[in-house]
Design a protein around this motif. Structure first.
Motif, PDB file in Angstrom:
ATOM      1  N   ARG A 190       0.376  -1.285   0.168  1.00  0.00           N
ATOM      2  CA  ARG A 190       0.110  -0.366   0.223  1.00  0.00           C
ATOM      3  C   ARG A 190       0.567   1.155  -0.157  1.00  0.00           C
ATOM      4  NH1 ARG A 190      -4.654  -2.288   4.020  1.00  0.00           N
ATOM      5  NH2 ARG A 190      -5.137  -3.881   2.354  1.00  0.00           N
ATOM      6  N   HIS A 191       2.007   1.101   0.219  1.00  0.00           N
ATOM      7  CA  HIS A 191       3.330   2.033  -0.423  1.00  0.00           C
ATOM      8  C   HIS A 191       3.596   2.308  -1.337  1.00  0.00           C
ATOM      9  CE1 HIS A 191       2.224   3.050   3.782  1.00  0.00           C
ATOM     10  NE2 HIS A 191       2.398   1.609   4.453  1.00  0.00           N
ATOM     11  N   SER A 192       4.323   2.768  -1.812  1.00  0.00           N
ATOM     12  CA  SER A 192       5.441   3.047  -3.531  1.00  0.00           C
ATOM     13  C   SER A 192       6.912   2.506  -2.544  1.00  0.00           C
ATOM     14  CB  SER A 192       6.167   4.439  -3.614  1.00  0.00           C
ATOM     15  OG  SER A 192       6.981   5.153  -3.446  1.00  0.00           O
ATOM     16  N   LEU A 193       7.485   1.991  -3.726  1.00  0.00           N
ATOM     17  CA  LEU A 193       8.729   1.110  -3.793  1.00  0.00           C
ATOM     18  C   LEU A 193       9.510   1.640  -2.696  1.00  0.00           C
ATOM     19  CD1 LEU A 193      10.441  -1.433  -3.756  1.00  0.00           C
ATOM     20  CD2 LEU A 193      11.162  -0.868  -6.251  1.00  0.00           C
ATOM     21  N   PRO A 194       9.590   3.390  -3.194  1.00  0.00           N
ATOM     22  CA  PRO A 194      10.655   4.106  -2.637  1.00  0.00           C
ATOM     23  C   PRO A 194      10.120   4.577  -1.136  1.00  0.00           C
ATOM     24  CG  PRO A 194      10.409   4.929  -4.458  1.00  0.00           C
ATOM     25  CD  PRO A 194       9.409   3.804  -4.312  1.00  0.00           C
ATOM     26  N   LEU A 203       9.968  -6.429  -4.526  1.00  0.00           N
ATOM     27  CA  LEU A 203       9.040  -7.166  -4.905  1.00  0.00           C
ATOM     28  C   LEU A 203       9.115  -7.148  -6.112  1.00  0.00           C
ATOM     29  CD1 LEU A 203       6.592  -8.926  -4.712  1.00  0.00           C
ATOM     30  CD2 LEU A 203       5.306  -6.663  -4.215  1.00  0.00           C
ATOM     31  N   GLY A 204       9.018  -7.956  -7.104  1.00  0.00           N
ATOM     32  CA  GLY A 204       9.133  -7.567  -8.901  1.00  0.00           C
ATOM     33  C   GLY A 204       7.101  -8.404  -9.091  1.00  0.00           C
ATOM     34  N   ASP A 205       6.739  -6.951  -8.525  1.00  0.00           N
ATOM     35  CA  ASP A 205       5.615  -7.402  -9.491  1.00  0.00           C
ATOM     36  C   ASP A 205       5.475  -6.310  -8.692  1.00  0.00           C
ATOM     37  OD1 ASP A 205       3.433  -8.531 -10.057  1.00  0.00           O
ATOM     38  OD2 ASP A 205       2.538  -9.895  -8.476  1.00  0.00           O
ATOM     39  N   ASP A 206       3.488  -5.755  -9.691  1.00  0.00           N
ATOM     40  CA  ASP A 206       2.937  -4.434  -8.762  1.00  0.00           C
ATOM     41  C   ASP A 206       2.682  -4.798  -7.770  1.00  0.00           C
ATOM     42  OD1 ASP A 206       0.785  -2.658 -10.155  1.00  0.00           O
ATOM     43  OD2 ASP A 206      -0.770  -4.060  -9.236  1.00  0.00           O
ATOM     44  N   PRO A 207       2.657  -3.670  -6.327  1.00  0.00           N
ATOM     45  CA  PRO A 207       2.967  -2.113  -7.204  1.00  0.00           C
ATOM     46  C   PRO A 207       4.016  -1.747  -7.353  1.00  0.00           C
ATOM     47  CG  PRO A 207       1.756  -2.549  -4.890  1.00  0.00           C
ATOM     48  CD  PRO A 207       2.357  -3.128  -5.347  1.00  0.00           C
ATOM     49  N   HIS A 208       4.613  -2.448  -7.277  1.00  0.00           N
ATOM     50  CA  HIS A 208       6.590  -1.751  -7.234  1.00  0.00           C
ATOM     51  C   HIS A 208       7.266  -2.423  -8.275  1.00  0.00           C
ATOM     52  CE1 HIS A 208       5.936  -2.254  -2.360  1.00  0.00           C
ATOM     53  NE2 HIS A 208       5.629  -1.606  -2.476  1.00  0.00           N
ATOM     54  N   ALA A 209       7.564  -3.253  -8.298  1.00  0.00           N
ATOM     55  CA  ALA A 209       8.583  -3.927  -9.749  1.00  0.00           C
ATOM     56  C   ALA A 209       7.928  -4.503 -10.881  1.00  0.00           C
ATOM     57  CB  ALA A 209       9.629  -3.738  -9.010  1.00  0.00           C
ATOM     58  N   TYR A 210       6.588  -4.255 -11.227  1.00  0.00           N
ATOM     59  CA  TYR A 210       6.330  -4.490 -12.429  1.00  0.00           C
ATOM     60  C   TYR A 210       6.517  -4.396 -13.342  1.00  0.00           C
ATOM     61  CZ  TYR A 210       2.562  -7.304 -15.721  1.00  0.00           C
ATOM     62  OH  TYR A 210       2.162  -7.668 -16.310  1.00  0.00           O
ATOM     63  N   PHE A 211       7.054  -5.451 -14.491  1.00  0.00           N
ATOM     64  CA  PHE A 211       8.495  -5.448 -15.364  1.00  0.00           C
ATOM     65  C   PHE A 211       7.506  -4.622 -16.400  1.00  0.00           C
ATOM     66  CE2 PHE A 211      10.363  -7.902 -12.819  1.00  0.00           C
ATOM     67  CZ  PHE A 211      11.286  -7.030 -12.523  1.00  0.00           C
ATOM     68  N   PRO A 212       7.256  -4.820 -17.290  1.00  0.00           N
ATOM     69  CA  PRO A 212       6.033  -4.174 -17.762  1.00  0.00           C
ATOM     70  C   PRO A 212       5.794  -2.335 -17.928  1.00  0.00           C
ATOM     71  CG  PRO A 212       5.879  -6.387 -17.650  1.00  0.00           C
ATOM     72  CD  PRO A 212       6.012  -5.939 -16.533  1.00  0.00           C
ATOM     73  N   GLU A 213       5.425  -2.084 -16.618  1.00  0.00           N
ATOM     74  CA  GLU A 213       5.236  -1.065 -16.812  1.00  0.00           C
ATOM     75  C   GLU A 213       5.648  -0.363 -15.750  1.00  0.00           C
ATOM     76  OE1 GLU A 213       0.901  -1.316 -14.649  1.00  0.00           O
ATOM     77  OE2 GLU A 213       0.273  -2.208 -16.527  1.00  0.00           O
ATOM     78  N   PHE A 214       7.391  -0.663 -15.753  1.00  0.00           N
ATOM     79  CA  PHE A 214       8.559  -0.412 -14.865  1.00  0.00           C
ATOM     80  C   PHE A 214       9.644   0.664 -15.098  1.00  0.00           C
ATOM     81  CE2 PHE A 214      12.312  -0.540 -11.808  1.00  0.00           C
ATOM     82  CZ  PHE A 214      11.510   0.240 -10.479  1.00  0.00           C
ATOM     83  N   THR A 215       9.446   2.218 -15.817  1.00  0.00           N
ATOM     84  CA  THR A 215      10.225   2.740 -16.221  1.00  0.00           C
ATOM     85  C   THR A 215      11.510   3.078 -15.568  1.00  0.00           C
ATOM     86  OG1 THR A 215       9.091   4.708 -14.765  1.00  0.00           O
ATOM     87  CG2 THR A 215       7.871   3.679 -16.771  1.00  0.00           C
ATOM     88  N   GLU A 216      12.438   4.028 -17.071  1.00  0.00           N
ATOM     89  CA  GLU A 216      12.964   4.533 -16.398  1.00  0.00           C
ATOM     90  C   GLU A 216      13.067   5.623 -14.691  1.00  0.00           C
ATOM     91  OE1 GLU A 216      17.288   4.912 -15.814  1.00  0.00           O
ATOM     92  OE2 GLU A 216      16.573   3.092 -17.365  1.00  0.00           O
ATOM     93  N   THR A 217      12.881   6.060 -14.684  1.00  0.00           N
ATOM     94  CA  THR A 217      12.046   7.444 -13.423  1.00  0.00           C
ATOM     95  C   THR A 217      11.579   5.734 -12.730  1.00  0.00           C
ATOM     96  OG1 THR A 217      11.435   9.028 -15.195  1.00  0.00           O
ATOM     97  CG2 THR A 217      10.174   9.003 -12.737  1.00  0.00           C
ATOM     98  N   THR A 260       6.137 -13.933  -8.126  1.00  0.00           N
ATOM     99  CA  THR A 260       4.211 -13.723  -9.056  1.00  0.00           C
ATOM    100  C   THR A 260       4.432 -12.950  -9.954  1.00  0.00           C
ATOM    101  OG1 THR A 260       4.063 -12.163  -6.892  1.00  0.00           O
ATOM    102  CG2 THR A 260       3.248 -14.362  -6.687  1.00  0.00           C
ATOM    103  N   ALA A 261       3.117 -12.655 -10.850  1.00  0.00           N
ATOM    104  CA  ALA A 261       3.189 -11.499 -11.833  1.00  0.00           C
ATOM    105  C   ALA A 261       1.751 -10.876 -11.565  1.00  0.00           C
ATOM    106  CB  ALA A 261       3.281 -11.696 -12.897  1.00  0.00           C
ATOM    107  N   MET A 262       1.108 -10.704 -10.699  1.00  0.00           N
ATOM    108  CA  MET A 262      -0.623 -10.695 -10.496  1.00  0.00           C
ATOM    109  C   MET A 262      -0.641  -9.370 -10.804  1.00  0.00           C
ATOM    110  SD  MET A 262      -1.786 -12.416  -8.416  1.00  0.00           S
ATOM    111  CE  MET A 262      -3.342 -12.296  -7.224  1.00  0.00           C
ATOM    112  N   GLY A 263       0.734  -8.536 -11.496  1.00  0.00           N
ATOM    113  CA  GLY A 263      -0.195  -7.375 -12.660  1.00  0.00           C
ATOM    114  C   GLY A 263      -0.627  -8.056 -13.924  1.00  0.00           C
ATOM    115  N   TYR A 264      -0.049  -9.350 -13.703  1.00  0.00           N
ATOM    116  CA  TYR A 264      -0.367  -9.673 -15.902  1.00  0.00           C
ATOM    117  C   TYR A 264      -1.904  -9.420 -15.846  1.00  0.00           C
ATOM    118  CZ  TYR A 264      -0.896 -13.303 -19.458  1.00  0.00           C
ATOM    119  OH  TYR A 264      -0.919 -13.828 -20.566  1.00  0.00           O
TER     120      TYR A 264
END
Length: 282
Positions: free
Chosen positions: A13-17, A34-48, A71-75
């Motif tokens: 319930r918080h951002s990754l940073p 966490l390599g998944d939503d909402p932290h680092a879901y890779f298709p949406e993980f930007t350079e920013t 997991t990859a629940m962001g899929y």
């Protein structure tokens, strides 16, 4: 010596940073991403997103213990619980299976970027219509591609076994390691999963000596007679003195990561109480 880390999957319930900064406030030496939503879901993980992550790690001086790619629940737009590990690397649908292989490679990229030693990966469940022996063929094919990629980047891949998955216990994961025979394939050993399967956790650690890429910690009530529900250490039945003695016996000197995703409403309390319960062992 073992160091303690805490997974950001308690802070969904918080951002990754923000999660990283709050974990640092509780005394941990490391953080699992966490390599998944909402932290680092890779298709949406930007350079920013990547820059903000690196800034938080530099500010807190936390090491990254592991990138959790189980997991990859962001899929899914609205994923049902049964889809927890889907799409998996044993999925019968070739396109879905390849999507997950490529997703795991993005996790390896992130591990390389943040100097994490490993990513963890669950095999998934053999779904109806896919015989276990066919699922294993898909597993071997997927791992071959993933490990070629990991080798080139110096990142280990730890298989995390769990009851009801294709690879669900210590003997099965050790058999897999022997069959695949690749240097960077190992075990991300979750002590609660071993306990729920009915194993002696300390013996699971000793049997896995030399192959452990990471440790997940949580307490469990009842062992095999109980439910798979991650609890703060001291709130269940696991013997953490025996667990840390076993880690010492096998010469494990990496991170032991608290994985308490079951406390999304109070992650700071979970992080604080878990650290206080275990700091004597490290």
């Amino acid at each position: 010596m073992v160091d303690l880390a805490f997974s950001t999957n308690a802070y969904t319930r918080h951002s990754l940073p923000t999660a990283i900064r709050r974990i640092a406030d509780h005394g941990y030496a490391g953080v699992e991403l966490l390599g998944d939503d909402p932290h680092a879901y890779f298709p949406e993980f930007t350079e920013t997103d990547r820059e903000n992550l690196l800034e938080a790690l530099e500010e807190t001086d936390l090491a990254v213990s592991n990138v959790n790619a189980n997991t990859a629940m962001g899929y899914y737009d609205d994923a049902p619980p049964s889809a927890f590990f889907e799409p998996s690397i044993i999925r019968a649908d070739a396109d879905a299976r390849e999507w997950r292989v490529e997703y795991t490679k993005r996790a390896i990229d992130l591990a390389d970027t943040v100097d994490a030693p490993a990513v963890c990966l669950a095999t998934g469940r053999p779904l109806p219509g896919t015989m276990p022996e066919v699922a294993r063929e898909h597993l071997l094919e997927s791992l071959s591609s993933i490990l070629d990629y990991a080798d080139a980047r110096g990142v280990a891949v730890g298989i995390e076994y769990e009851p009801e998955l294709l690879i669900e216990n210590t003997d099965e994961v050790l058999d897999l390691l022997e069959e695949v025979d690749r240097e960077r394939l190992g075990i991300n050993l979750d002590v609660g999963h071993a306990a729920v399967y009915g194993e002696d956790v300390a013996e699971s650690i000793r049997h896995s000596a030399g192959s452990i890429t990471g440790i997940h910690l949580e307490d469990i009530v009842g062992g095999r007679r109980g439910k798979h529900y991650h609890r703060i250490p001291g709130k269940g039945d696991l013997d953490f003195r025996a667990i840390f003695d076993a880690l010492d016996d096998v010469g494990y000197d990496g991170f032991a990561t608290l994985e308490l995703y079951t406390y999304p409403d109070e992650p700071d309390r979970a992080a604080r109480d878990a650290y206080e319960a275990l700091e004597a062992y490290v």
